[in-house]
Write an enzyme that holds these catalytic residues in place. Structure first.
Site, PDB file in Angstrom:
ATOM      1  N   SER A 161       0.832  -1.200   0.000  1.00 57.01           N
ATOM      2  CA  SER A 161       0.000   0.000   0.000  1.00 57.01           C
ATOM      3  C   SER A 161       0.871   1.257   0.000  1.00 57.01           C
ATOM      4  O   SER A 161       1.625   1.490  -0.951  1.00 57.01           O
ATOM      5  CB  SER A 161      -0.982  -0.052   1.172  1.00 57.01           C
ATOM      6  OG  SER A 161      -1.977   0.932   1.063  1.00 57.01           O
ATOM      7  N   ASP A 246     -10.201  -3.094  -5.869  1.00 52.10           N
ATOM      8  CA  ASP A 246      -9.432  -2.070  -5.151  1.00 52.10           C
ATOM      9  C   ASP A 246      -9.708  -0.699  -5.761  1.00 52.10           C
ATOM     10  O   ASP A 246      -9.700  -0.542  -6.984  1.00 52.10           O
ATOM     11  CB  ASP A 246      -7.932  -2.390  -5.256  1.00 52.10           C
ATOM     12  CG  ASP A 246      -7.072  -1.636  -4.260  1.00 52.10           C
ATOM     13  OD1 ASP A 246      -7.374  -0.464  -3.963  1.00 52.10           O
ATOM     14  OD2 ASP A 246      -6.093  -2.228  -3.778  1.00 52.10           O
ATOM     15  N   HIS A 276      -8.736  -3.726  -1.494  1.00 53.09           N
ATOM     16  CA  HIS A 276      -7.452  -3.207  -1.047  1.00 53.09           C
ATOM     17  C   HIS A 276      -6.947  -4.014   0.155  1.00 53.09           C
ATOM     18  O   HIS A 276      -7.713  -4.384   1.042  1.00 53.09           O
ATOM     19  CB  HIS A 276      -7.588  -1.732  -0.657  1.00 53.09           C
ATOM     20  CG  HIS A 276      -6.289  -1.052  -0.432  1.00 53.09           C
ATOM     21  ND1 HIS A 276      -5.411  -0.768  -1.453  1.00 53.09           N
ATOM     22  CD2 HIS A 276      -5.696  -0.596   0.705  1.00 53.09           C
ATOM     23  CE1 HIS A 276      -4.341  -0.157  -0.965  1.00 53.09           C
ATOM     24  NE2 HIS A 276      -4.491  -0.059   0.346  1.00 53.09           N
TER      25      HIS A 276
END
Length: 305
Positions: A161, A246, A276
């Site tokens: 991320s 996502d 995500h």
């Protein structure tokens, strides 16, 4: 050439999506804080990280007079096949190297590598460029000392991320110094446009983490903030991993296209129905992604790229 999302997803993953639906059907999607007060509450609610066995070494390392805390996981009983520099996620304002201990311990043992995780400074207390400064300092330290310290010069970057954004920035900073210490990078669902100017960037333009991290930056298209705007030539092979559900999917598609156009050896893996952060969820999709990441890292660390 046929180009569409259905053609970009490996059909062998579709049964794994079906097997993972029970987990996602019962899961309430989270959201980021909308401001400092919610961030403080979110931080206070973060559980104590599960310890790894054996625990990592904790050290201060760095370069150019700047030191940064790292957690170092050594492989058990074997000489290291390489070193993986891991950059944790958390929207630039959450997370810690300790929170990745169990996953990094598993990686160290599975691949016989050292895993060094960076405790970079968090926003908004330390906005950009504090976090990429920290990551670059540790990268430089590894470039200078991995051979003496760990007996190997085989280095890889692994981002999660926000950590993927920082990993891309780290690659660019190394290249600007005329260095290429990393054989490869694995970028999991990073955000690569923090300016909100691309169609992908506009999807997250109202997120608090952008203001928290970018701070008073006059130009959020600066490549150190938004790597999708960078000259990406000369980077090592990159694996991009992202879920089809996502919010950052389009951002990763854009980054994959720009890497490919720059002549970088890039692989894009899109996991069906995955949101995500899916690679840490207890699902068959996550297990498949972990196996793919392990195989990619092992291949590039043992082949010299």
């Amino acid at each position: 050439m046929r180009l569409g999302l259905a053609h970009l997803v490996d059909p062998r993953l579709l049964p794994l999506a079906e097997q993972s639906r029970a987990f996602y059907d019962g899961r309430v999607p989270g959201r980021g804080p909308s401001g400092p007060a919610e961030l403080d509450a979110l931080r206070a609610a973060v559980p104590v990280p599960v310890p790894a066995d054996p625990p990592p070494l904790t050290e201060l390392v760095g370069a150019d007079g700047h030191t940064v805390p790292v957690r170092i996981h050594l492989p058990a009983g074997v000489p290291p096949a390489g070193v993986v520099l891991e950059l944790h996620g958390g929207g630039f304002y959450l997370g810690s190297a300790a929170a990745s201990d169990v996953r990094n311990r598993r990686l160290a043992d599975a691949l016989g590598v050292v895993v060094a995780s960076v405790d970079y400074r968090l926003a908004p207390e330390h906005p950009w460029p504090a976090a990429p400064d920290d990551c670059a300092s540790v990268a430089l330290w590894l470039a200078e000392h991995a051979a003496d310290r760990f007996g190997t010069t085989e280095l890889a970057l692994l981002g999660f991320s926000a950590g993927s954004t920082l990993a891309a920035a780290t690659l660019l900073r190394m290249r600007e110094r005329g260095l290429a210490p990393f054989r490869t990078a694995v970028l999991q669902f990073g955000t690569f446009d923090l300016s909100g100017q691309t169609p992908a960037g506009r999807r997250i333009a109202d997120e608090y983490f952008l203001d928290a991290y970018a701070g008073a930056a006059a130009d959020r298209t600066h490549p150190d903030l938004s790597p999708v705007y960078a000259d990406l030539t000369g980077l090592p092979p990159v694996l991009l991993v992202v879920g089809a559900e996502d919010v950052l999917l389009e951002d990763n598609l854009a980054m994959a296209g720009r890497l490919a156009a720059a002549g970088v050896d890039v692989a894009l893996s899109i996991y069906p129905e995955a949101p995500h952060g899916f690679t840490v969820h207890p699902t068959p999709l996550a297990a498949a992604a972990t196996a793919e990441i392990d195989a990619w890292l092992a291949a590039h660390l043992t082949s010299g790229g």
